[in-house]
Design an enzyme around this catalytic site. Sequence first.
Site, PDB file in Angstrom:
ATOM      1  CD  GLU A 164      -1.717  -2.482   1.262  1.00 41.39           C
ATOM      2  OE1 GLU A 164      -2.563  -3.349   0.990  1.00 41.39           O
ATOM      3  OE2 GLU A 164      -0.565  -2.781   1.672  1.00 41.39           O
ATOM      4  CG  ASP A 178      -2.080  13.233 -15.823  1.00 40.91           C
ATOM      5  OD1 ASP A 178      -2.038  13.118 -17.066  1.00 40.91           O
ATOM      6  OD2 ASP A 178      -3.095  13.603 -15.213  1.00 40.91           O
TER       7      ASP A 178
END
Length: 157
Positions: free
Chosen positions: A115, A129
């Site tokens: 995680e 991005d």
Amino acid sequence: MSNFTHINKKNNPKMVNVSDKNVTKRTAIAKATMFLGKEVVSNFSENELKTKKGPVFQTAIIAGIQAVKKTSDLIPMCHPLLINGVDIDINIIDLENIEVFCKVTIEGKTGVEMEALTGANITCLTIYDMCKSISQKMVIKEVKLVEKTGGKSDIKN
């Protein structure tokens, strides 16, 4: 016999049975280093870059937290976990590079290393991005586990 816990006696994949393990407090901290380049870093003001898509680091932190919660959906042998806490910290370390720390905490029967690693990765991918219109020369250089506590063993790298 295989040393891999996710392989059964017939050499097929399996999910590890954690039912006999004790519930303990478990933490994991992952670190990612990322080259942004001067062209991207020079656009930051007060440790943030505001774009048409929103504030880069704040958005990336939210994406990283979401990724932590979705890790078992992405990695087949990860157990779905009730996450107690996620803390992601992004630091500009010089004129070209950043580091991301993702700390995950639970009380459970299995660790949260995957995680934390997933959270650090997705934080960096979100930064990529959001900044790719400035430069596509960015590189996620390294993602590693730096600390794990709870369970059978504690690790500090």
